[in-house]
Design a protein around this motif. Structure first.
Motif, PDB file in Angstrom:
ATOM      1  N   GLU A  96       6.953  21.445 -32.291  1.00 46.88           N
ATOM      2  CA  GLU A  96       5.519  21.178 -32.434  1.00 46.88           C
ATOM      3  C   GLU A  96       5.131  21.063 -33.910  1.00 46.88           C
ATOM      4  N   LYS A  97       5.628  21.977 -34.716  1.00 48.36           N
ATOM      5  CA  LYS A  97       5.310  21.991 -36.139  1.00 48.36           C
ATOM      6  C   LYS A  97       5.787  20.696 -36.816  1.00 48.36           C
ATOM      7  N   ALA A  98       6.993  20.247 -36.462  1.00 53.77           N
ATOM      8  CA  ALA A  98       7.547  19.021 -37.054  1.00 53.77           C
ATOM      9  C   ALA A  98       6.730  17.794 -36.641  1.00 53.77           C
ATOM     10  N   ILE A  99       6.254  17.765 -35.403  1.00 58.53           N
ATOM     11  CA  ILE A  99       5.449  16.634 -34.929  1.00 58.53           C
ATOM     12  C   ILE A  99       4.101  16.609 -35.640  1.00 58.53           C
ATOM     13  N   TYR A 100       3.494  17.768 -35.802  1.00 64.67           N
ATOM     14  CA  TYR A 100       2.240  17.836 -36.557  1.00 64.67           C
ATOM     15  C   TYR A 100       2.457  17.347 -37.990  1.00 64.67           C
ATOM     16  N   ALA A 101       3.541  17.801 -38.602  1.00 69.96           N
ATOM     17  CA  ALA A 101       3.836  17.434 -39.990  1.00 69.96           C
ATOM     18  C   ALA A 101       4.099  15.931 -40.134  1.00 69.96           C
ATOM     19  N   ALA A 102       4.633  15.304 -39.085  1.00 66.71           N
ATOM     20  CA  ALA A 102       4.937  13.865 -39.132  1.00 66.71           C
ATOM     21  C   ALA A 102       3.672  13.015 -39.065  1.00 66.71           C
ATOM     22  N   ASP A 103       2.560  13.627 -38.655  1.00 62.00           N
ATOM     23  CA  ASP A 103       1.271  12.934 -38.604  1.00 62.00           C
ATOM     24  C   ASP A 103       1.355  11.627 -37.813  1.00 62.00           C
ATOM     25  N   LEU A 104       1.747  11.753 -36.553  1.00 63.53           N
ATOM     26  CA  LEU A 104       1.885  10.593 -35.673  1.00 63.53           C
ATOM     27  C   LEU A 104       0.563  10.180 -35.038  1.00 63.53           C
ATOM     28  N   GLY A 105      -0.452  10.986 -35.220  1.00 58.45           N
ATOM     29  CA  GLY A 105      -1.732  10.678 -34.587  1.00 58.45           C
ATOM     30  C   GLY A 105      -1.786  11.169 -33.149  1.00 58.45           C
ATOM     31  N   MET A 106      -0.891  12.083 -32.817  1.00 57.07           N
ATOM     32  CA  MET A 106      -0.842  12.655 -31.466  1.00 57.07           C
ATOM     33  C   MET A 106      -0.694  14.169 -31.588  1.00 57.07           C
ATOM     34  N   SER A 107      -1.274  14.874 -30.634  1.00 56.95           N
ATOM     35  CA  SER A 107      -1.147  16.328 -30.621  1.00 56.95           C
ATOM     36  C   SER A 107      -0.143  16.739 -29.559  1.00 56.95           C
ATOM     37  N   PRO A 108       0.870  17.502 -29.953  1.00 53.24           N
ATOM     38  CA  PRO A 108       1.846  17.959 -28.966  1.00 53.24           C
ATOM     39  C   PRO A 108       1.267  19.074 -28.088  1.00 53.24           C
ATOM     40  N   ASN A 109       1.633  19.066 -26.834  1.00 51.45           N
ATOM     41  CA  ASN A 109       1.231  20.116 -25.887  1.00 51.45           C
ATOM     42  C   ASN A 109       2.493  20.819 -25.404  1.00 51.45           C
ATOM     43  N   ASN A 110       2.525  22.127 -25.559  1.00 49.42           N
ATOM     44  CA  ASN A 110       3.687  22.934 -25.218  1.00 49.42           C
ATOM     45  C   ASN A 110       3.340  23.764 -23.983  1.00 49.42           C
ATOM     46  N   ASN A 111       4.143  23.626 -22.914  1.00 57.74           N
ATOM     47  CA  ASN A 111       3.883  24.416 -21.710  1.00 57.74           C
ATOM     48  C   ASN A 111       4.886  25.560 -21.548  1.00 57.74           C
ATOM     49  N   GLY A 112       5.636  25.866 -22.589  1.00 59.19           N
ATOM     50  CA  GLY A 112       6.621  26.943 -22.522  1.00 59.19           C
ATOM     51  C   GLY A 112       8.006  26.443 -22.151  1.00 59.19           C
ATOM     52  N   GLU A 113       8.096  25.247 -21.610  1.00 61.60           N
ATOM     53  CA  GLU A 113       9.379  24.660 -21.209  1.00 61.60           C
ATOM     54  C   GLU A 113       9.668  23.383 -21.997  1.00 61.60           C
ATOM     55  N   VAL A 114       8.638  22.553 -22.104  1.00 63.10           N
ATOM     56  CA  VAL A 114       8.779  21.248 -22.762  1.00 63.10           C
ATOM     57  C   VAL A 114       7.557  20.983 -23.640  1.00 63.10           C
ATOM     58  N   VAL A 115       7.687  19.986 -24.505  1.00 66.71           N
ATOM     59  CA  VAL A 115       6.573  19.538 -25.325  1.00 66.71           C
ATOM     60  C   VAL A 115       6.202  18.142 -24.832  1.00 66.71           C
ATOM     61  N   PHE A 116       4.916  17.958 -24.535  1.00 71.09           N
ATOM     62  CA  PHE A 116       4.425  16.646 -24.109  1.00 71.09           C
ATOM     63  C   PHE A 116       3.651  16.007 -25.245  1.00 71.09           C
ATOM     64  N   LEU A 117       3.845  14.710 -25.421  1.00 74.43           N
ATOM     65  CA  LEU A 117       3.064  13.922 -26.368  1.00 74.43           C
ATOM     66  C   LEU A 117       2.398  12.810 -25.574  1.00 74.43           C
ATOM     67  N   THR A 118       1.082  12.778 -25.595  1.00 73.67           N
ATOM     68  CA  THR A 118       0.353  11.711 -24.916  1.00 73.67           C
ATOM     69  C   THR A 118      -0.094  10.708 -25.965  1.00 73.67           C
ATOM     70  N   ILE A 119       0.300   9.465 -25.751  1.00 75.90           N
ATOM     71  CA  ILE A 119      -0.039   8.400 -26.692  1.00 75.90           C
ATOM     72  C   ILE A 119      -1.441   7.921 -26.377  1.00 75.90           C
ATOM     73  N   PRO A 120      -2.365   8.055 -27.336  1.00 76.82           N
ATOM     74  CA  PRO A 120      -3.745   7.622 -27.067  1.00 76.82           C
ATOM     75  C   PRO A 120      -3.845   6.092 -26.997  1.00 76.82           C
ATOM     76  N   GLU A 121      -4.868   5.635 -26.293  1.00 75.07           N
ATOM     77  CA  GLU A 121      -5.142   4.197 -26.244  1.00 75.07           C
ATOM     78  C   GLU A 121      -5.442   3.721 -27.651  1.00 75.07           C
ATOM     79  N   LEU A 122      -4.968   2.555 -27.966  1.00 74.12           N
ATOM     80  CA  LEU A 122      -5.224   2.002 -29.290  1.00 74.12           C
ATOM     81  C   LEU A 122      -6.557   1.266 -29.306  1.00 74.12           C
ATOM     82  N   THR A 123      -7.337   1.524 -30.330  1.00 73.74           N
ATOM     83  CA  THR A 123      -8.586   0.790 -30.495  1.00 73.74           C
ATOM     84  C   THR A 123      -8.258  -0.550 -31.149  1.00 73.74           C
TER      85      THR A 123
END
Length: 191
Positions: free
Chosen positions: A89-116
């Motif tokens: 999660e920390k590495a994804i935040y640091a990469a500044d991909l424009g997405m927030s990682p969600n951690n459920n204790g087992e996996v990390v999910f990244l949801t790609i937002p719709e592009l404007t």
């Protein structure tokens, strides 16, 4: 004399092949860079270049987890070692991909937002800049090989023929870059 001519032709063939190899390498590089620009769909290549600290060593995320696409706009990162969830999660935040990682204790999910529309145009501009960098790299390769050919002090007609071959190569590879750019632009602008 014939032996000399054949040796010279063999050397020039090798030089032209090296030129083409370098140009192919430039195309591979631009293709790789294009995959890092997201188009609103999930793609594991989006995480290329993201490293996670693992026992004090920066390690590519792909070496530490399985990355899958459960939905068209979602990436699922399942680490081999669950203790890495926070570091991922920390590495994804640091990469500044424009997405927030969600951690459920087992996996990390990244949801790609719709592009404007604005974001899409920004990405097209970014891809256009990447394509221009590739064209510059190709021109530099052409210049290096042209200088090599001129320095070799070939007969004028042979030098001219080899310079034309290099020019045909640059034209071919510039067209490949243009085609790849148009393809990515179409992908980015399609909704």
């Amino acid at each position: 004399m014939i032996k000399y001519i054949k040796e010279r032709e063999g050397i020039m063939e090798t030089v032209i092949k090296k030129c083409e190899e370098k140009m192919n390498s430039t195309i591979a590089s631009i293709e790789n860079k294009f995959t890092t620009v997201r188009a609103g769909r999930a793609n594991p290549a989006m995480l290329d270049g993201i490293n996670v600290e693992y026992y004090g060593v920066e390690t590519p995320i792909k070496q530490l987890a399985n990355i899958s696409i459960p939905e068209a706009r979602q990436l699922m990162i399942k680490p081999f070692d669950k203790s890495l969830l926070k570091e991922i999660e920390k590495a994804i935040y640091a990469a500044d991909l424009g997405m927030s990682p969600n951690n459920n204790g087992e996996v990390v999910f990244l949801t790609i937002p719709e592009l404007t529309e604005e974001t899409r145009k920004s990405y097209v501009k970014q891809v256009k800049d990447m394509a221009e960098e590739a064209r510059i790299a190709l021109r530099n390769i052409r210049q290096d090989f042209n200088n090599m050919i001129k320095k070799d002090e070939l007969p004028e007609d042979e030098e001219k023929r080899n310079l034309e071959i290099v020019q045909k190569l640059i034209d071919k590879y510039n067209q490949i870059v243009e085609d790849k750019f148009k393809e990515k632009e179409k992908e980015l602008l399609s909704i």
